[in-house]
Design an enzyme around this catalytic site. Structure first.
Site, short mmCIF file in Angstrom:
data_model
loop_
_atom_site.label_atom_id
_atom_site.label_comp_id
_atom_site.label_asym_id
_atom_site.label_seq_id
_atom_site.Cartn_x
_atom_site.Cartn_y
_atom_site.Cartn_z
N GLU A 173 0.84 -1.21 0.00
CA GLU A 173 0.00 0.00 0.00
C GLU A 173 0.87 1.26 0.00
O GLU A 173 0.56 2.23 -0.69
CB GLU A 173 -0.93 0.01 1.23
CG GLU A 173 -1.93 -1.14 1.28
CD GLU A 173 -3.05 -1.03 0.25
OE1 GLU A 173 -3.04 -0.09 -0.56
OE2 GLU A 173 -3.93 -1.90 0.27
N ARG B 80 0.77 3.73 -3.32
CA ARG B 80 0.10 5.02 -3.10
C ARG B 80 1.10 6.15 -2.87
O ARG B 80 0.98 7.22 -3.46
CB ARG B 80 -0.85 4.93 -1.90
CG ARG B 80 -1.93 3.89 -2.06
CD ARG B 80 -2.96 3.99 -0.95
NE ARG B 80 -3.74 2.76 -0.82
CZ ARG B 80 -4.96 2.71 -0.35
NH1 ARG B 80 -5.56 3.78 0.05
NH2 ARG B 80 -5.60 1.54 -0.25
N ASP C 24 -5.45 -9.95 -8.03
CA ASP C 24 -5.66 -9.02 -9.15
C ASP C 24 -4.41 -8.46 -9.84
O ASP C 24 -4.12 -8.76 -11.00
CB ASP C 24 -6.58 -7.86 -8.72
CG ASP C 24 -6.21 -7.21 -7.37
OD1 ASP C 24 -5.17 -7.58 -6.81
OD2 ASP C 24 -6.97 -6.34 -6.91
C1 DMJ Z 1 -6.26 0.54 -5.04
O1 DMJ Z 1 -5.51 0.82 -3.92
C2 DMJ Z 1 -5.42 -0.16 -6.07
O2 DMJ Z 1 -6.06 -0.04 -7.28
C3 DMJ Z 1 -5.17 -1.60 -5.76
O3 DMJ Z 1 -4.54 -2.27 -6.81
C4 DMJ Z 1 -6.42 -2.34 -5.38
N1 DMJ Z 1 -7.55 -1.52 -5.28
C5 DMJ Z 1 -7.48 -0.26 -4.67
C6 DMJ Z 1 -8.71 0.54 -5.03
O4 DMJ Z 1 -9.85 -0.20 -5.14
#
Ligand code: DMJ
Length: 606
Positions: free
Chosen positions: A238, A242, A370
């Site tokens: 994270e 971010r 994902d």
């Molecule tokens: C985001 O922090 C990023 O896109 C991450 O890959 C997974 N999803 C959240 C937002 O939904």
């Protein structure tokens, strides 16, 4: 082939037996004949009575009836529309309409698209198929020219998105300045990483939207307040996507050394996360002690987390000339490349000490799986299409998705990707909203020469994702949707469980709409995005910002959760802004690769 929990049946034909049909037809005819003869008798009797009235009275009555009919027609055509909610007043009446018009199904291939694909495939086949020097190695950062033409003249829809961004920013500035998240309903804040998360995640969005005042106050905070020397365990993934991603992308856009200095300070601390027995990183790292640790909730790291650091760490190496960041992150991808897979699909947990899968864990394209697939493709693009094992793993994974996870709903045959659960790998007919990043990734892949039918998958899944929003009364998607692959009592394609009915201001569907619009030019994707945005405006906007909601299934009982996620400013509003941008060349996917948090990074040629 794995066993499935629900039997897959595509069509059920409901044909009545001929005899029954005939009986029904006869009954219908008898009923019609008797009702029409009684109607005739009634009309005749009224005509007789009418003729018995005096002539003058008949004329007066005729005039009264005519006046009443004319008055009624005038009133129905001149009634003013009811007032929209005050925050939607800036939008035109057409744009305020929350009822979606019937959406035309997209053609499988759009004009010009096939030629584009062929060109991309041809360029891939050529010996010198490397990207032409968009950037060359370490000196690259200095050569990046900011997107041409920024700031641009905004479209009306873009203005509405900018108004949303300003509203979100104002609430954050007033009640949560320098903290991670705004709680807009209680007018307070929440801290998680203690890094001013919303502010850093929003930096490049502010810059792209040309919000100078807001950008400059954020810059001032970064310069004077942002401090990484914190005795704080942070989640490596994270913080990388971010904060590191946000700082790097802002550095590339603005060329300001401040953002790179901050990125380097953070990167030097985060890189300690890779110190494990196997080189596969632990989930957490302490920013002050630089000690890595497993998450509190279990022994393993998430697959998507350990494989979604590479774009950012590689970029940090390229701009600083220090190879260590890239080496550590690339090692993880190379290691995972060698591990066994199910036709390219991977379990969602991996042990950092042993570097081995937790083999009985779920296979999903949603949470914890994902962005593994997303970064296979994007890393290959970032490195000028030179690391072919990434492209091959990506292609194989799409084959695995089609073979093991793809299914269709009853009755509308909507495409979705389910999951394989536990050690038996039973098929489960659920899909996370998070999976809706995939249409965008598939479309991006076909732009770079992946098989053409990936675009068909992208378009079909895009339609399904949009339906998961528009079929809810709020026009907002739930976190998880279950799909009916057999006829259900209410004959619906999907349903939502109460515990999964929340919407966290997530961006994935909108992100994919941008990729599909960007690559095809089909404005239906913009129209869909506009409808989703109006759902957000109507049900998530509150006085002091935007809030996640707990229930998308009711327009009257949305259960506000009192939290504005940083990715709402970092991703959701940015992709909406880009989706409605008339000139799409500013952020061409030939020049930029967006990290999983929507922070654009340059494409290199190696
Ligand atoms: C985001 O922090 C990023 O896109 C991450 O890959 C997974 N999803 C959240 C937002 O939904």
């Amino acid at each position: 082939m794995f066993p499935v929990v629900e039997e897959r049946r595509d069509y059920i034909t409901l044909a009545l037996p001929p005899l029954q049909q005939q009986q029904q037809q006869q009954q219908k005819t008898t009923t019609t004949t008797s009702s029409s003869s009684s109607l005739l008798t009634t009309i005749r009797s009224w005509r007789r009575r009418w003729k018995q009235l005096p002539r003058l009275l008949r004329v007066v009555l005729g005039m009264v009836v005519t006046a009443a009919v004319v008055g009624l027609i005038y009133l129905t055509t001149h009634t003013p529309p009811s007032e929209p909610p005050s925050h939607l007043n800036a939008l035109s009446p057409m744009e305020n309409n929350l009822t979606p018009p019937p959406l035309p199904p997209l053609p499988p291939h759009l004009p010009g698209e096939r030629e584009k694909e062929t060109q991309a495939e041809e360029s891939l086949r050529r010996d010198d198929h490397k990207h032409q020097p968009l950037l060359s190695g370490q000196e690259g950062a200095d050569q990046i020219v900011p997107p041409p033409g920024l700031p641009q003249k905004r479209s009306g829809r873009q203005e509405a998105v900018v108004a949303a961004m300003k509203h979100a920013w104002k609430g954050y500035k007033t009640y949560a300045w320098g903290h991670d998240h705004l709680k807009p309903v209680s007018r307070s804040r929440n801290d998680w990483l203690r890094l001013g998360l919303t502010l850093v995640d929003a930096l490049d969005t502010l810059w792209i939207m040309d919000l100078k005042e807001e950008f400059s106050e954020a810059r001032e905070w970064i310069s004077t307040q942002l401090n990484f020397n914190l005795n704080q365990d942070v989640n490596l993934f994270e913080t990388t996507i971010r904060v590191l991603g946000g700082l790097l992308s802002t550095y590339h856009l603005t060329k300001e050394q401040l953002f790179l200095d901050k990125a380097v300070d953070l990167g030097d601390r985060l890189v300690a996360g890779f110190n494990s027995g196997s080189g596969v990183p632990f989930a957490d790292v302490n920013l002050y002690s630089r000690r890595a640790s497993k998450p509190r909730w279990g022994p393993d790291s998430s697959t998507s987390e350990v494989t979604t650091l590479q774009l950012e760490f590689r970029d940090l190496s390229r701009v600083t000339g220090k190879p260590i960041y890239e080496e550590k992150a690339s090692f993880v991808s190379e290691h995972i490349h060698k591990l066994p897979k199910t036709d390219g699909l991977v379990p969602i947990f991996i042990n950092a000490q042993t570097g081995q899968w937790r083999s009985h864990s779920t296979i999903t394209l949603g949470a914890r799986g994902d962005s593994y697939y997303e970064y296979l493709l994007k890393q290959w693009i970032q490195t000028g299409r030179t690391l072919d094992y990434l492209r091959d793993d990506y292609n194989q994974s799409v084959t695995g998705m089609e073979k093991h996870l793809a299914s269709h709903t009853h009755p509308s045959r909507l495409l979705f990707f389910g999951e394989l659960h536990g050690s038996t790998k039973n098929f489960v007919n659920k899909m996370d909203e998070l999976t809706c990043y995939l249409p965008g990734t598939l479309a991006l892949g076909t732009h770079y020469g992946m098989p053409k039918h990936h675009m068909d998958l992208a378009q079909q899944l895009m339609y399904t994702c949009v339906q998961t929003w528009l079929r809810q009364p709020t026009h907002l998607a739930p976190e998880i949707t279950y799909f009916n692959i057999q006829p259900s009592p209410n004959n619906e394609d999907f349903y939502v469980k109460a515990n999964d009915a929340h919407y966290l201001l997530r961006p994935e569907t909108i992100e994919s709409l941008w990729y599909l619009y960007h690559l095809t030019g089909n404005t239906t994707y913009q129209d869909w995005g506009w409808q989703l945005f109006q759902g957000i405006e109507r049900y998530c906007r509150v006085d002091n910002g935007y809030t996640s909601i707990g229930n998308v299934r009711s327009a009257t009982d949305t259960k506000q959760k009192d939290k504005m996620e940083s990715f709402f400013l970092g991703e959701t509003l940015k992709y909406l802004y880009l989706l409605f941008m008339e000139d799409q060349s500013a952020f061409s996917v030939d020049k930029w690769v967006f990290n999983t948090e929507a922070h654009p990074l340059p494409i290199y040629n190696n």
